[in-house]
Enzyme design. Structure first.
Site, PDB file in Angstrom:
ATOM      1  N   ASP A  51       0.826  -1.210   0.000  1.00 12.88           N
ATOM      2  CA  ASP A  51       0.000   0.000   0.000  1.00 12.88           C
ATOM      3  C   ASP A  51       0.864   1.266   0.000  1.00 12.88           C
ATOM      4  OD1 ASP A  51      -2.478   1.328   0.158  1.00 12.88           O
ATOM      5  OD2 ASP A  51      -3.226  -0.118   1.635  1.00 12.88           O
TER       6      ASP A  51
ATOM      7  N   ASP B 108      -9.780   3.715  -3.724  1.00 11.54           N
ATOM      8  CA  ASP B 108     -10.527   2.544  -3.255  1.00 11.54           C
ATOM      9  C   ASP B 108     -11.944   2.453  -3.829  1.00 11.54           C
ATOM     10  OD1 ASP B 108      -8.276   2.236  -1.801  1.00 11.54           O
ATOM     11  OD2 ASP B 108      -9.278   2.096   0.143  1.00 11.54           O
TER      12      ASP B 108
HETATM   13  C1  GLA Z   1      -5.812   1.344   1.179  1.00 14.68           C
HETATM   14  C2  GLA Z   1      -5.977   0.334   0.031  1.00 14.68           C
HETATM   15  C3  GLA Z   1      -7.130  -0.600   0.333  1.00 14.68           C
HETATM   16  C4  GLA Z   1      -6.887  -1.307   1.657  1.00 14.68           C
HETATM   17  C5  GLA Z   1      -6.672  -0.284   2.749  1.00 14.68           C
HETATM   18  C6  GLA Z   1      -6.245  -0.920   4.059  1.00 14.68           C
HETATM   19  O1  GLA Z   1      -6.899   2.219   1.257  1.00 14.68           O
HETATM   20  O2  GLA Z   1      -6.170   1.016  -1.170  1.00 14.68           O
HETATM   21  O3  GLA Z   1      -7.303  -1.546  -0.700  1.00 14.68           O
HETATM   22  O4  GLA Z   1      -5.768  -2.147   1.533  1.00 14.68           O
HETATM   23  O5  GLA Z   1      -5.654   0.640   2.401  1.00 14.68           O
HETATM   24  O6  GLA Z   1      -6.052   0.021   5.049  1.00 14.68           O
END
Ligand code: GLA
Length: 378
Positions: free
Chosen positions: A134, A189
């Site tokens: 990430d 996301d």
């Molecule tokens: C980010 C990623 C997500 C998830 C979250 C976890 O937002 O894009 O897919 O892994 O972190 O905290």
């Protein structure tokens, strides 16, 4: 140079599996992962191809141990990650884990920055097969350099691992990701809605728009990742779920289920396990599909398949039923006559010598596979 490459050949087709984040957030533990593995087996999801189980954010203890090693939370993962990996392997799965290129994960757990080679060795020692990395708390770090450091760490640790770059498309990873990882997020996301958006998350339809033009960057071992599936998480209609799944297959997306597979409805199960639809995603030619036409009420998305075939997806983006009328020669990439199979109906529908006419309910799709029958003009 041994220290400057990624492991080759790990993702000839887009990875498939399950990830804990979309449904469970940080509320994860060993029991959930065991139960999910068992449910993926008993439901036939594993047999349909979902073979990576990826434990997302929240598995770590609040701090590293006194040697600086990353360690799991002892209450939620009392058996440790090596044993969990062994359980997953014994059930025929591959073991995926999440951490972060920044100082902390997005949920505030220890991140990997400055510990890349050490953490890669730790993951290798646990039998990890897939690392989703990430981008929270990255400070002033350069994305390409940072992800390359972890790529090199993984390579040096010696255990082949799929490397999933999750920097949300901020630094155009499609331009540099091919030498670094096996897939890269192209977007922020996803959330469980059709077309909503805010600064943190967006619906799949909104994400899909952002995929236009990225098709040329993807191929075997280097996939665009428009984020995980929201099928089965409660807010999408059956039509929207089918459309989401179909279009993710057209754009050769990794198919990472994000629902509670212990409690799936028959309808959700049917979507996630449709063999002929999954075969579009997993087509061995490995060519991502693209948007062929956009109109205020409908879109046409197409994907070239091995064997000279095409997947064609008619998508009704309007809020009411629409009629789709297609004079096949209008699809200028076609060459000759094709047999038509409707992949959701599981039915053959004649061939492309005659025009296609069908109604599509709101937010639904018709997904066809065209297979060549003879050369010449239809
Ligand atoms: C980010 C990623 C997500 C998830 C979250 C976890 O937002 O894009 O897919 O892994 O972190 O905290």
């Amino acid at each position: 140079m041994a220290s400057a490459q990624k492991f080759q050949g790990l993702a000839p087709t887009p990875p498939m599996g399950w990830n804990s984040w979309n449904t469970f957030g940080t509320h994860i533990d060993e029991k959930l992962i065991h139960e999910t593995a068992d449910a993926l087996v008993s439901s036939g999801m594993q047999a349909a191809g979902y073979n990576y189980i990826v434990i997302d954010d929240g598995w770590e203890a609040d701090a590293r141990n006194d040697r600086g090693d990353i360690v799991p939370d002892p209450k939620r993962f009392p058996g440790g990650m090596k044993a969990l990996g062994e359980y997953l392997h014994s059930k025929g799965f591959k073991f995926g884990i999440h951490n972060c290129a920044g100082a902390k994960t997005c949920a505030g757990f220890p991140g990997g920055r400055g510990h890349e080679f050490q953490d890669a060795r730790t993951y290798a020692s646990w039998g990890v097969d897939y690392l989703k990395y990430d981008w929270c708390e990255h400070g002033t770090a350069n994305a390409e350099e940072t992800y390359k450091t972890m790529r090199d760490g993984l390579y040096a640790a010696g255990r082949p691992m799929v490397f999933s770059i999750c920097e949300w498309g901020n630094n155009k990873p499609w331009l540099w990701g091919q030498d670094v990882g096996h897939l890269w997020r192209t977007t922020g996301d996803i959330t469980d809605c059709y077309d909503c958006q805010d600064i943190y998350a967006m619906g799949w339809k909104y994400i899909l728009k952002g995929q236009v033009g990225l098709e040329k960057y993807a191929g075997p071992d280097h996939w665009n990742d428009p984020d995980m599936l929201e099928v089965g998480n409660g807010k999408l209609s059956p039509a929207e779920s089918r459309a989401h799944f179909s279009l993710w297959c057209i754009v050769a997306a990794p198919l990472i289920a994000g629902n509670d597979v212990r409690a799936m409805t028959a309808e959700v199960h049917d979507i996630l396990t449709r063999k002929e639809v999954i075969a579009v995603d997993q087509d061995p030619l490995g060519k991502q599909g693209y948007q062929f036409m956009e109109h205020p009420a409908k879109e046409i998305w197409v994907r070239e398949l091995s064997g000279g075939g095409w997947a064609v997806c008619f998508f009704n983006t309007s809020d009411s039923k629409t009629q789709m009328r297609v004079h096949w020669p209008y699809l200028s990439f076609l060459n000759g006559t094709y047999e038509i199979r409707d992949l959701w109906q599981g039915k053959n529908l004649g061939n492309t010598a005659t025009d296609f006419v069908a109604d599509i309910p709101t937010h639904d799709v018709i997904l066809l596979k065209l297979s060549p029958v003879k050369k010449g003009t239809p």
